[in-house]
Design a protein around this motif. Structure first.
Motif, short mmCIF file in Angstrom:
data_model
loop_
_atom_site.label_atom_id
_atom_site.label_comp_id
_atom_site.label_asym_id
_atom_site.label_seq_id
_atom_site.Cartn_x
_atom_site.Cartn_y
_atom_site.Cartn_z
N VAL A 7 -11.26 -8.21 -12.73
CA VAL A 7 -11.34 -8.99 -11.49
C VAL A 7 -9.95 -9.29 -10.94
CG1 VAL A 7 -11.98 -11.24 -10.55
CG2 VAL A 7 -13.59 -10.00 -12.00
N ILE A 8 -9.04 -9.75 -11.82
CA ILE A 8 -7.68 -10.08 -11.38
C ILE A 8 -6.98 -8.84 -10.84
CG2 ILE A 8 -5.39 -10.83 -12.15
CD1 ILE A 8 -6.79 -12.71 -14.10
N ALA A 9 -7.11 -7.73 -11.55
CA ALA A 9 -6.47 -6.49 -11.12
C ALA A 9 -7.06 -5.99 -9.80
CB ALA A 9 -6.62 -5.42 -12.20
N ALA A 10 -8.36 -6.13 -9.63
CA ALA A 10 -9.01 -5.69 -8.39
C ALA A 10 -8.53 -6.50 -7.20
CB ALA A 10 -10.52 -5.80 -8.53
N LEU A 11 -8.39 -7.83 -7.36
CA LEU A 11 -7.91 -8.68 -6.27
C LEU A 11 -6.43 -8.41 -5.97
CD1 LEU A 11 -9.65 -12.05 -7.18
CD2 LEU A 11 -10.24 -10.47 -5.33
N LEU A 12 -5.64 -8.15 -7.01
CA LEU A 12 -4.23 -7.80 -6.79
C LEU A 12 -4.11 -6.48 -6.05
CD1 LEU A 12 -1.25 -8.43 -7.23
CD2 LEU A 12 -1.40 -7.34 -9.49
N ALA A 13 -4.97 -5.54 -6.40
CA ALA A 13 -5.00 -4.26 -5.69
C ALA A 13 -5.37 -4.47 -4.23
CB ALA A 13 -6.00 -3.31 -6.36
N ALA A 14 -6.29 -5.39 -3.96
CA ALA A 14 -6.69 -5.69 -2.58
C ALA A 14 -5.52 -6.23 -1.78
CB ALA A 14 -7.84 -6.70 -2.58
N PHE A 15 -4.73 -7.13 -2.37
CA PHE A 15 -3.57 -7.68 -1.67
C PHE A 15 -2.54 -6.59 -1.38
CE2 PHE A 15 0.76 -9.41 -1.89
CZ PHE A 15 0.72 -10.26 -0.79
N CYS A 16 -2.24 -5.77 -2.37
CA CYS A 16 -1.26 -4.70 -2.18
C CYS A 16 -1.74 -3.70 -1.12
CB CYS A 16 -1.01 -3.97 -3.51
SG CYS A 16 -0.14 -4.95 -4.74
N PHE A 17 -3.03 -3.40 -1.14
CA PHE A 17 -3.57 -2.47 -0.15
C PHE A 17 -3.48 -3.06 1.25
CE2 PHE A 17 -6.99 -0.57 2.38
CZ PHE A 17 -6.64 0.77 2.27
N ALA A 18 -3.69 -4.38 1.40
CA ALA A 18 -3.60 -5.03 2.71
C ALA A 18 -2.20 -4.90 3.28
CB ALA A 18 -3.99 -6.50 2.59
N VAL A 19 -1.19 -5.18 2.46
CA VAL A 19 0.20 -5.07 2.92
C VAL A 19 0.53 -3.62 3.23
CG1 VAL A 19 2.61 -5.45 2.31
CG2 VAL A 19 0.87 -7.09 1.59
N ALA A 20 0.10 -2.69 2.36
CA ALA A 20 0.38 -1.28 2.58
C ALA A 20 -0.28 -0.78 3.86
CB ALA A 20 -0.13 -0.46 1.39
N ALA A 21 -1.52 -1.20 4.11
CA ALA A 21 -2.23 -0.78 5.32
C ALA A 21 -1.52 -1.29 6.56
CB ALA A 21 -3.67 -1.29 5.29
N LEU A 22 -1.03 -2.52 6.51
CA LEU A 22 -0.33 -3.09 7.66
C LEU A 22 0.94 -2.31 7.97
CD1 LEU A 22 -0.22 -5.37 9.74
CD2 LEU A 22 1.03 -6.74 8.06
N VAL A 23 1.69 -1.97 6.93
CA VAL A 23 2.93 -1.21 7.12
C VAL A 23 2.63 0.18 7.67
CG1 VAL A 23 4.90 -0.15 5.93
CG2 VAL A 23 4.19 -2.48 5.33
N GLN A 24 1.66 0.85 7.07
CA GLN A 24 1.32 2.21 7.49
C GLN A 24 0.78 2.23 8.92
OE1 GLN A 24 -1.08 4.41 4.49
NE2 GLN A 24 -0.41 2.83 3.08
N GLN A 25 -0.09 1.27 9.25
CA GLN A 25 -0.68 1.26 10.59
C GLN A 25 0.36 0.98 11.65
OE1 GLN A 25 -1.32 -1.46 12.79
NE2 GLN A 25 -2.81 -0.50 14.18
N THR A 26 1.33 0.13 11.34
CA THR A 26 2.40 -0.17 12.30
C THR A 26 3.16 1.10 12.67
OG1 THR A 26 2.65 -2.41 11.42
CG2 THR A 26 4.47 -1.54 12.71
#
Length: 304
Positions: A7-26
């Motif tokens: 669960v902890i790893a999955a939520l951490l992955a979600a946070f990292c993916f959110a930041v990565a998606a924001l950078v890539q989409q920009t």
């Protein structure tokens, strides 16, 4: 204890993916939508250091997700990892220099709640470690057909409709990608380096390339606050379906549980509809149009 780690790893992955998606989409949005669904888009983005940084963070989230999958079942990990919209929307609002409105918050929470309900009504258990290739065949055919049809539909429209269709195409591939990640992790665990002689890692690579092209096309076509909720809803639903049909993980065992799962999916879709009319999506759409006009003006000046 293993469930807590997952669960902890999955939520951490979600946070990292959110930041990565924001950078890539920009970065992807700044390139324009002329190369949507063309490999040239990935080649162009690969020359941009900021986009590569986003990909590196994406890779980190991928490995964290793999860690989560090593400790927990696919049907538990993927829905939690898809809650990145709850991290992404505040980051998008900050980038725009604005506060989240009640509609923005309601849309995001509704999407997240729908995904959680879809999972929580039936605790997933067990399953097959490494499904056979024949068991995967219907998944590849169905997901490939869905992705192809929706991608073509996206190319025939513009604006928010294009973003949604391309996000659906990408989400269908992402769901398969998550399932292949689970299979590859289990193959590596049992075969070590010998896993390279199996088909799973290579299918994972091809699926990753297809997902990257579709995902970046969706990002370059419009608002991240619209494409990301679609990805977050469709990818886990497909992953859970694969978990039940290919991995034989046990999900809903009664009619009322199945009904609640369907209600959860409907709730997530309703959340996407709310977000599609939110101030954040509107602001991102206007911002994208202004950038497009600026690019056309710059191109006209260069041509003179």
């Amino acid at each position: 204890m293993t469930t807590v780690i997952a669960v902890i790893a999955a939520l951490l992955a979600a946070f990292c993916f959110a930041v990565a998606a924001l950078v890539q989409q920009t970065v992807a949005r700044a390139t324009g939508a002329d190369d949507v669904m063309h490999p040239r888009l990935l080649l162009d983005l690969a020359r941009r250091p900021r986009w590569l940084a986003g990909i590196a963070l994406d890779a980190l989230s991928f490995f964290i997700l793999a860690l989560a999958l090593a400790f927990g079942p696919l049907a538990l990990v993927q829905p939690l990892a898809s809650l990145d919209v709850l991290f992404a929307l505040p980051l998008i609002a900050r980038r725009q220099g604005r506060r989240l409105t009640l509609q923005d918050a309601v849309g995001a929470v509704t999407v997240a709640a729908g995904i959680v309900i879809f999972l929580a009504v039936a605790t997933p258990t067990g399953g097959v470690k490494v499904p056979s290739l024949p068991a995967w065949a219907p998944v590849f055919v169905a997901a490939g057909a869905l992705s192809a049809v929706t991608a073509l539909a996206g190319l025939r429209v513009t604006g928010k409709a294009r973003v949604i269709w391309l996000a659906v195409a990408a989400g269908s591939v992402y769901g398969v990608l998550a399932a292949l990640t689970k299979a590859t992790v289990d193959v590596v665990a049992s075969h070590g380096v010998g896993a390279l002689a199996t088909w799973e890692p290579w299918a994972l690579l091809l699926c990753g390339i297809a997902g990257a092209l579709l995902g970046q096309s969706a990002y370059s076509s419009g608002a991240l606050s619209l494409s990301l909720p679609v990805l977050d809803t469709l990818a886990p639903i497909i992953a859970v379906v694969i978990a039940a049909t290919v991995f034989d993980e046990k999900l809903a065992s009664s009619t009322w549980q199945l009904g609640l799962q369907l209600a959860g999916g409907a709730l997530a879709v309703a959340g996407i509809a709310v977000l599609s009319r939110s101030s954040i999506v509107t602001a991102e759409t206007v911002e994208g149009r202004e950038r497009a006009v600026a690019r056309m003006g710059a191109a006209a000046l260069e041509g003179e």
